[in-house]
Scaffold this motif. Structure first.
Motif, short mmCIF file in Angstrom:
data_model
loop_
_atom_site.label_atom_id
_atom_site.label_comp_id
_atom_site.label_asym_id
_atom_site.label_seq_id
_atom_site.Cartn_x
_atom_site.Cartn_y
_atom_site.Cartn_z
N ARG A 52 10.43 60.06 -7.58
CA ARG A 52 10.52 58.95 -6.64
C ARG A 52 11.78 59.13 -5.81
N PHE A 53 11.63 59.12 -4.47
CA PHE A 53 12.74 59.32 -3.54
C PHE A 53 12.91 58.09 -2.67
N ARG A 54 14.14 57.85 -2.28
CA ARG A 54 14.41 56.85 -1.26
C ARG A 54 15.73 57.22 -0.60
N SER A 55 15.71 57.28 0.72
CA SER A 55 16.91 57.59 1.47
C SER A 55 17.33 56.34 2.24
N LEU A 56 17.41 56.44 3.54
CA LEU A 56 17.85 55.32 4.37
C LEU A 56 16.79 54.23 4.49
N LEU A 57 15.54 54.62 4.59
CA LEU A 57 14.46 53.64 4.76
C LEU A 57 14.21 52.87 3.48
N PRO A 58 13.87 51.59 3.59
CA PRO A 58 13.59 50.78 2.39
C PRO A 58 12.17 51.02 1.87
N LEU A 132 19.30 62.93 6.18
CA LEU A 132 20.30 62.23 5.37
C LEU A 132 20.11 62.52 3.88
N MET A 133 18.87 62.60 3.47
CA MET A 133 18.59 62.92 2.07
C MET A 133 19.11 64.31 1.72
N MET A 134 18.88 65.28 2.60
CA MET A 134 19.35 66.63 2.35
C MET A 134 20.87 66.71 2.35
N ARG A 135 21.52 65.95 3.21
CA ARG A 135 22.98 65.92 3.23
C ARG A 135 23.52 65.37 1.91
N GLY A 136 22.88 64.32 1.41
CA GLY A 136 23.29 63.76 0.12
C GLY A 136 23.09 64.75 -1.01
N GLY A 137 22.00 65.51 -0.96
CA GLY A 137 21.75 66.51 -1.99
C GLY A 137 22.76 67.64 -1.96
N ARG A 138 23.11 68.10 -0.76
CA ARG A 138 24.09 69.18 -0.65
C ARG A 138 25.44 68.74 -1.21
N ARG A 139 25.85 67.55 -0.86
CA ARG A 139 27.13 67.04 -1.40
C ARG A 139 27.07 66.89 -2.91
#
Length: 153
Positions: A52-58, A132-139
Motif C-alpha cells: 500500500r502506497f501513499r504520497s502527496l495525494l490523499p 515525490l515518492m521516488m525522492r522520499g525513497g532515495r533519501r
C-alpha cells in the motif's frame, strides 16, 4: 495516447556498493521502515506480497507484487504488479565509482476506477506524486545504507 498508461524512470546514485543496495531493495517487507510513502507491505508467500502506497495525494494505491526476477549477480529485481496498478517494475543496479547507480523502471496501467476517471486532468499531478515518492525513497535508502548492517533490520 492511453491516458491511463504510465512509464516511469528514476535514477538513484547511492554511496554504497551494489551488493549492499541489493540487500536492502530485495527485502520489500522492510520498505515501510525507510520509505515513507510505502505504508505497508505484507508477504503472501515466498514470491508474492501486497503493498500500500501513499504520497502527496490523499489516496492509497494497493497492489499485489509477484517476483519475476531476483538476480543478485546481475543486480536485477523485477516484479509483476496487479491491483490498482497493472504492469511491472524493475530495479537494475550497476557499480558507479565506489557507489551504485540504481535504475528504477516501471510500466503500468492504472486500474483503480477513481484514478481512471481522473486520468486526463490528473495526469500531471499523478506524475508529480510519483516523483515525490521516488525522492522520499532515495533519501530513505541513503539514510538506511549509512546504518551499520545489524541495525538495518
Amino acid at each position: 495516447m492511453d491516458w491511463c498508461r504510465y512509464r516511469f524512470r528514476s535514477v538513484w546514485r547511492l554511496a554504497a556498493p551494489p551488493g549492499a543496495v541489493y540487500a536492502v531493495l530485495e527485502r520489500a517487507e522492510d520498505y515501510p521502515r525507510w520509505w515513507p510513502q510505502v505504508r505497508q507491505v505484507a508477504p503472501v508467500d515466498d514470491t508474492t506480497g501486497t503493498a500500500r502506497f501513499r504520497s502527496l495525494l490523499p489516496y492509497d494505491i494497493v497492489v499485489t507484487a509477484r517476483s519475476l526476477r531476483r538476480d543478485p549477480a546481475a543486480g536485477v529485481l523485477e516484479v509483476e504488479l496487479d491491483g490498482d496498478l497493472e504492469g511491472w517494475a524493475r530495479w537494475t543496479l550497476t557499480p558507479e565509482g565506489t557507489g551504485t547507480r540504481a535504475l528504477y523502471e516501471q510500466e503500468v496501467e492504472v486500474r483503480a476506477r477513481l484514478l481512471r476517471v481522473l486520468a486526463v486532468p490528473g495526469r500531471p499531478v499523478f506524475r508529480a506524486n510519483h516523483a515525490l515518492m521516488m525522492r522520499g525513497g532515495r533519501r530513505g535508502i541513503a539514510a538506511r545504507l549509512k546504518k551499520p548492517l545489524e541495525d538495518r533490520r
